[in-house]
Design an enzyme around this catalytic site. Structure first.
Site, PDB file in Angstrom:
ATOM      1  CB  ALA A  29      -0.916   0.004   1.215  1.00 48.36           C
ATOM      2  CG  ASN A  30       1.385   4.277  -2.544  1.00 50.67           C
ATOM      3  OD1 ASN A  30       2.229   3.402  -2.556  1.00 50.67           O
ATOM      4  ND2 ASN A  30       1.126   5.021  -3.590  1.00 50.67           N
ATOM      5  NE  ARG A  31       4.659   6.661   5.331  1.00 55.63           N
ATOM      6  CZ  ARG A  31       4.829   5.951   6.426  1.00 55.63           C
ATOM      7  NH1 ARG A  31       3.826   5.770   7.263  1.00 55.63           N
ATOM      8  NH2 ARG A  31       5.985   5.405   6.703  1.00 55.63           N
TER       9      ARG A  31
END
Ligand code: C5P
Length: 225
Positions: A29-31
């Protein structure tokens, strides 16, 4: 819903991260908290727009009065975004994972077997680029985000051209006191065909409110296409 300068305008907003599963317990995931995207969706609703919010997993409350589609992966976000078309304006705030594991298993990968040292990945679809370059149903105004840590303006301007979107909202996400990620405030550069505007740091709700006003002005003017 409220009536205002965006009444009868359909607007698509993507927000949050995407989660790309690897096995039942892990994902890439990305932040992204989703805060800025949700604030933009709410601000557009407040000006009368018919908003569809396509959101990845977040831990914040969904804005009321908005058609919300919850998704997990980039491919689901792409499909839900395409399903929302045609729209007058699309704003891609989501932090989409560029890659996904190209294998996904129903069984937890065991580190004892060395399973996590070499994860094969595949490239995800680029939703912003795809929507910007549509031959039919291209929204009149397509807005992307650019989170950068270095040479913010330079990379963001290059991104506007590469993706083919109309505006870019750029921000500096270098780690430090003023990093917007997860926080309540943001400091942006709005890049349009007419140039760059540095906005002072302000609450994310205020960034959203001002962007919504600008979108209202842009959609009220004569179409350029
Ligand atoms: O290429 P990069 O991820 O830096 O571009 C950021 C912009 O592109 C954001 O507006 C983001 O929502 C959008 N994007 C997208 N689909 C992707 C990657 C990025 O819509 N797969």
């Amino acid at each position: 819903s409220a009536s205002g300068p965006l009444t009868n305008k359909k607007i698509l907003v993507t927000a949050g991260p995407t989660h790309e599963p690897l096995d039942p317990v892990r994902y890439i995931a990305n932040r992204s908290s989703g805060k800025q995207g949700y604030a933009i969706a709410a601000a557009l609703r407040n000006l009368g727009a018919d908003v569809t919010l396509v959101t990845g997993p977040t831990s914040i409350a969904l804005p009321a009065g908005i058609n919300t589609v919850r998704v997990e992966t980039a491919r689901e976000m792409m499909a839900a975004s395409e399903a929302a078309l045609p729209v007058d304006c699309a704003i891609m705030c989501a932090a989409v994972a560029d890659y996904r594991p190209s294998i996904e298993t129903d069984h937890k990968i065991k580190k004892e077997r060395g399973g996590l040292t070499n994860i094969p990945v595949a490239e995800n679809p680029d939703i912003l680029k795809t929507v910007s370059q549509l031959q039919t149903n291209r929204p009149r105004l397509v807005i992307g985000f650019a989170a950068e840590t270095d040479d913010v303006l330079c990379y963001a301007e290059a991104k506007r051209k590469r993706k083919g979107c109309d505006w870019i909202v750029a921000n500096d996400v270098s780690p430090g006191a003023d990093c917007p990620m997860g926080g309540e405030r943001n400091e942006i550069i709005l890049i349009t065909d007419k140039g760059d505007e540095n906005w002072p740091q302000m609450p994310k709700d205020e960034v959203a409110r001002r962007l919504a006003v600008r979108i209202g002005e842009a959609l009220a003017g004569p179409s350029l296409v």
